[in-house]
Design an enzyme around this catalytic site. Structure first.
Site, PDB file in Angstrom:
ATOM      1  N   TYR A 160       6.270  -0.841  -5.412  1.00  0.00           N
ATOM      2  CA  TYR A 160       7.012  -1.323  -4.233  1.00  0.00           C
ATOM      3  C   TYR A 160       8.452  -0.830  -4.323  1.00  0.00           C
ATOM      4  O   TYR A 160       8.942  -0.515  -5.414  1.00  0.00           O
ATOM      5  CB  TYR A 160       7.019  -2.849  -4.204  1.00  0.00           C
ATOM      6  N   TYR A 194      -2.242  -1.368  -8.479  1.00  0.00           N
ATOM      7  CA  TYR A 194      -1.194  -1.355  -9.504  1.00  0.00           C
ATOM      8  C   TYR A 194      -1.420  -2.467 -10.500  1.00  0.00           C
ATOM      9  O   TYR A 194      -2.152  -3.419 -10.250  1.00  0.00           O
ATOM     10  CB  TYR A 194       0.188  -1.507  -8.865  1.00  0.00           C
ATOM     11  N   ARG A 215      -4.298  -5.005  -9.850  1.00  0.00           N
ATOM     12  CA  ARG A 215      -4.643  -5.434  -8.505  1.00  0.00           C
ATOM     13  C   ARG A 215      -5.245  -4.228  -7.796  1.00  0.00           C
ATOM     14  O   ARG A 215      -4.734  -3.115  -7.931  1.00  0.00           O
ATOM     15  CB  ARG A 215      -3.398  -5.849  -7.724  1.00  0.00           C
ATOM     16  N   HIS A 218      -3.923  -2.445  -1.815  1.00  0.00           N
ATOM     17  CA  HIS A 218      -3.866  -3.378  -0.685  1.00  0.00           C
ATOM     18  C   HIS A 218      -2.588  -3.206   0.120  1.00  0.00           C
ATOM     19  O   HIS A 218      -1.615  -2.624  -0.351  1.00  0.00           O
ATOM     20  CB  HIS A 218      -3.972  -4.824  -1.179  1.00  0.00           C
ATOM     21  N   HIS A 220      -0.042  -5.642   2.582  1.00  0.00           N
ATOM     22  CA  HIS A 220       0.269  -7.034   2.945  1.00  0.00           C
ATOM     23  C   HIS A 220       0.630  -7.173   4.420  1.00  0.00           C
ATOM     24  O   HIS A 220       1.297  -6.282   4.979  1.00  0.00           O
ATOM     25  CB  HIS A 220       1.480  -7.523   2.146  1.00  0.00           C
TER      26      HIS A 220
END
Ligand SMILES: [Fe+2]
Length: 304
Positions: A160, A194, A215, A218, A220
């Site tokens: 991120y 990640y 994870r 994905h 969000h």
């Protein structure tokens, strides 16, 4: 009356002393917490050293938190608590809607406003460009115009913006509004799964448990409109190696999507696309936010 305190009577003693709590909800939550916490200690036959170890761990979790890092949310996520709270929240809805998933520790409240069709990619990227599109509808399938669609995601390396750049710089986040028919569409890159941040006490816990820490890929979303319950969720990508073993238990079947190489219905058909329709349930008077988590800077502020 002076009572004999032992490993069993202590529970009632603590709950009785808290019975003076004027707020009935706080009273109930705390009584239940004490009851279950004491049961846990009895069931595990917890030793003083172990309890102190736990206190040290929670202290370290707090010390790791900053305006850009929320170790407590990560702990809630990795213990399955965030997912449990989401499931309880979904159960309270009076109409069916898109299922909730985790906010996670990388949400920011002030993602930049964008127009439909814009790309949320603002830095040089080697990711596979993809279109995200679909509709926001009510229960009957009618489009919800001008619904708010906030989106944020990691890049093609699984990072991120908060982890890579100067945290004051934004990337791979955007705030859109649906058109008159409830449609949304935007451009981005396909994210990669990640490993959760492993450089803190939660990482130590994950390693001690020999969990993989990943994870699945994905994206969000927070989707909402006046008169509807806000949906806090994420879309997961089919085929990811960890789609059935998410470290934070966010994946549920109905949120798994795939990248279509060619989709003639896509608003930008020359690019691969991911299609997903969000369904909003009508708001009820009881509705509170469905956000299990928050922008880390907001939590730090509240706690200061
Ligand atoms: Fe995430």
């Amino acid at each position: 009356m002076l009572r004999a305190i032992d490993e069993n009577t202590i529970t009632d003693a603590a709950i009785e002393q808290m019975a003076s709590t004027p707020d009935p909800r706080l009273k109930r939550i705390m009584a239940s917490l004490v009851k279950n916490l004491h049961n846990w200690a009895r069931e595990a036959d917890l030793t003083p050293e172990e309890w102190l170890e736990g206190i040290k761990f929670l202290t370290a979790v707090g010390q790791k938190c900053t305006a850009y890092r929320q170790e407590f949310i990560l702990l809630s996520d990795t213990l399955g608590m965030s997912s449990l709270i989401n499931a309880l929240h979904d159960k309270r809805a009076t109409e069916a809607g898109t299922k909730s998933s985790l906010v996670g520790p990388f949400y920011r409240t002030d993602s930049p406003p964008m127009r439909l069709g814009d790309t949320i990619v603002t830095k040089p990227s080697n990711g596979l460009e993809v279109v995200l599109y679909g509709r926001v509808t009510d229960r009957s399938g009618k489009g919800v115009p001008n619904a708010s669609v906030e989106v944020w995601q990691p890049d093609e390396t699984g990072n991120y913006d908060l982890q890579k750049h100067d945290p004051s710089e934004m990337d791979l986040r955007g705030h859109f509004h649906t058109d008159a028919e409830g449609r949304y569409y935007l451009r981005t890159v396909v994210p990669t799964g990640y490993m959760i941040p492993m450089d803190g006490p939660v990482g130590d816990m994950i390693r001690a448990q020999k969990r993989h820490g990943y994870r699945p890929a994905h994206i969000h979303f927070i989707v909402g409109a006046p008169g509807y319950r806000e949906v806090v969720t994420a879309l997961y990508l089919e085929g990811d190696a960890h789609v059935d073993s998410d470290t934070v238990f966010g994946v549920t079947e109905s949120l798994v999507t795939k990248v279509n190489a060619k989709d003639p219905n896509s608003p930008i058909p020359n690019l691969p696309s991911i299609k997903f329709d969000f369904q909003l349930a009508a708001a009820t008077a009881k509705d509170m936010t469905g956000r299990v988590g928050a922008d880390p800077s907001q939590i730090t502020k509240a706690g200061a």
